[in-house]
Design an enzyme around this catalytic site. Structure first.
Site, PDB file in Angstrom:
ATOM      1  N   GLY A 218      19.836   2.755  -7.399  1.00  0.00           N
ATOM      2  CA  GLY A 218      19.389   2.454  -6.044  1.00  0.00           C
ATOM      3  C   GLY A 218      20.107   1.310  -5.356  1.00  0.00           C
ATOM      4  O   GLY A 218      19.523   0.648  -4.502  1.00  0.00           O
TER       5      GLY A 218
ATOM      6  N   ALA B  53      25.175   1.505  -9.603  1.00  0.00           N
ATOM      7  CA  ALA B  53      25.132   2.954  -9.761  1.00  0.00           C
ATOM      8  C   ALA B  53      24.209   3.545  -8.732  1.00  0.00           C
ATOM      9  O   ALA B  53      23.218   2.932  -8.338  1.00  0.00           O
ATOM     10  CB  ALA B  53      24.674   3.330 -11.163  1.00  0.00           C
ATOM     11  N   LYS B  54      24.577   4.738  -8.321  1.00  0.00           N
ATOM     12  CA  LYS B  54      23.764   5.465  -7.355  1.00  0.00           C
ATOM     13  C   LYS B  54      22.324   5.546  -7.862  1.00  0.00           C
ATOM     14  O   LYS B  54      21.376   5.331  -7.128  1.00  0.00           O
ATOM     15  CB  LYS B  54      24.295   6.892  -7.210  1.00  0.00           C
ATOM     16  CG  LYS B  54      25.678   6.948  -6.602  1.00  0.00           C
ATOM     17  CD  LYS B  54      26.340   8.299  -6.833  1.00  0.00           C
ATOM     18  CE  LYS B  54      27.784   8.275  -6.338  1.00  0.00           C
ATOM     19  NZ  LYS B  54      28.558   9.447  -6.711  1.00  0.00           N
ATOM     20  N   ARG B  55      22.183   5.843  -9.136  1.00  0.00           N
ATOM     21  CA  ARG B  55      20.840   6.106  -9.641  1.00  0.00           C
ATOM     22  C   ARG B  55      19.985   4.853  -9.743  1.00  0.00           C
ATOM     23  O   ARG B  55      18.782   4.934  -9.834  1.00  0.00           O
ATOM     24  CB  ARG B  55      20.902   6.833 -10.982  1.00  0.00           C
ATOM     25  CG  ARG B  55      21.590   6.074 -12.074  1.00  0.00           C
ATOM     26  CD  ARG B  55      21.730   6.905 -13.343  1.00  0.00           C
ATOM     27  NE  ARG B  55      22.489   6.177 -14.346  1.00  0.00           N
ATOM     28  CZ  ARG B  55      23.788   6.052 -14.345  1.00  0.00           C
ATOM     29  NH1 ARG B  55      24.504   6.648 -13.427  1.00  0.00           N
ATOM     30  NH2 ARG B  55      24.411   5.352 -15.269  1.00  0.00           N
TER      31      ARG B  55
ATOM     32  N   ASN C  31      28.215  13.658  -5.365  1.00  0.00           N
ATOM     33  CA  ASN C  31      26.891  13.928  -5.939  1.00  0.00           C
ATOM     34  C   ASN C  31      25.913  12.812  -5.624  1.00  0.00           C
ATOM     35  O   ASN C  31      24.828  12.727  -6.172  1.00  0.00           O
ATOM     36  CB  ASN C  31      26.988  14.191  -7.454  1.00  0.00           C
ATOM     37  CG  ASN C  31      27.784  13.146  -8.168  1.00  0.00           C
ATOM     38  OD1 ASN C  31      27.813  12.001  -7.743  1.00  0.00           O
ATOM     39  ND2 ASN C  31      28.447  13.510  -9.250  1.00  0.00           N
TER      40      ASN C  31
END
Ligand code: GLU
Ligand code: ZN
Length: 276
Positions: free
Chosen positions: A241, A237-239, A11
């Protein structure tokens, strides 16, 4: 023989924390001639982007890792349905039609897996016209299974405490399994003997241990490694960045060198390892 796995969800792109996790799992198996598996956990509904699986394989290759890929979750749905059906028949699951907003309006306690469901739907019958999730009746399951413990390679023997997370979702409204059911079944089916993953999933292991007891699955050992933190002390975390492995790879960085640095626990500036 030690069998470990890396089980990313497609995801979002992988970041340095994933690279660390994969290297740790790979080395724990390979140091003793064991097997290192890759499993794509792609049942995250609309958030799942199957095309990322190929990116993940390129990332692992770039890091110099060798793996055996086992079937992705999306082609194992029948096994999840069968296990959920069995748990439902035996009275360990109950349907829940509550929306997130309805649950939050009850000001529930916060647990390791998010809000702890206050049990509103417990004892209710399935209404075929309303979409329902299936939740685990933890009290009932614990009453039948008794005290359970599990072994972590770093933290030692742990008493399972599935009540901490409450009646978690086992079958989602939009998918035939939650992460907890799918990962537990898959680790058993794949013959994983040492479940290697980040310390953020440490509390989820209590739920997995309970599912293993209910379903008569083999009990592996676990290795929950420390998480990589950014300069504000937050988990990568991916979110937020963090640069992705794919960006680093395409930018010409040497992946073999990066993997060696991770093994030595030398991290790029601003990144640190929280002890597990
Ligand atoms: N698919 C999960 C994730 O990407 C990992 C699950 C696990 O290692 O048990 O967070
Ligand atoms: Zn409910």
């Amino acid at each position: 023989m030690i069998v470990t796995r890396f089980a990313p969800s497609p995801n979002g792109s992988l970041h340095l924390g994933h690279a660390y996790s994969a290297v740790v799992a790979h080395d724990l198996a390979r140091e003793t001639g064991g097997r290192f598996l890759l499993r794509i956990e792609d049942i995250d509904g609309p958030r799942s982007r199957p095309e990322l699986a190929e990116e993940f394989r390129r990332d692992l290759e770039w890091l110099g890792l060798e793996w055996e890929e086992v079937p992705a979750q999306s082609i194992r749905l029948a096994s999840y349905e069968a296990a959920a059906h069995e748990l439902l028949e035996r009275g360990y699951l109950y349907p829940c039609t509550c929306t997130r907003a309805e649950i939050e309006a009850l000001e529930p306690r916060l647990g390791s897996q998010g809000v702890v469901y206050p049990g509103t739907c417990k004892g209710r019958l399935l209404d075929p016209d309303k979409p329902a999730a299936l939740r685990l009746d933890v009290d009932r399951a614990m009453a039948d299974c008794g005290e359970l413990s599990w072994d972590d390679a770093l933290a030692g023997r742990q008493l399972a405490d599935p009540r901490e997370a409450g009646d978690v979702v086992i079958v989602r409204k939009d998918a035939p399994a939650s992460y907890h059911l799918a990962a537990t079944l898959d680790d058993a089916a794949d013959g994983v003997t040492l479940v290697t993953r980040g310390y953020d999933l440490f509390p989820a292991t209590s739920i997995h241990r309970l599912l293993q007891a209910l379903l008569g699955l083999p009990v592996p050992r676990w290795h929950h490694h420390g998480l990589l933190l950014d300069d504000s002390g937050q988990k990568l975390a991916k979110r937020r960045g963090s640069p992705s492995l794919a960006d680093r790879r395409r930018g010409g960085e040497n992946g073999l060198l990066l993997a060696e640095q991770l093994r030595l626990r030398k991290f790029p500036a601003g990144i640190s390892l929280a002890s597990a």
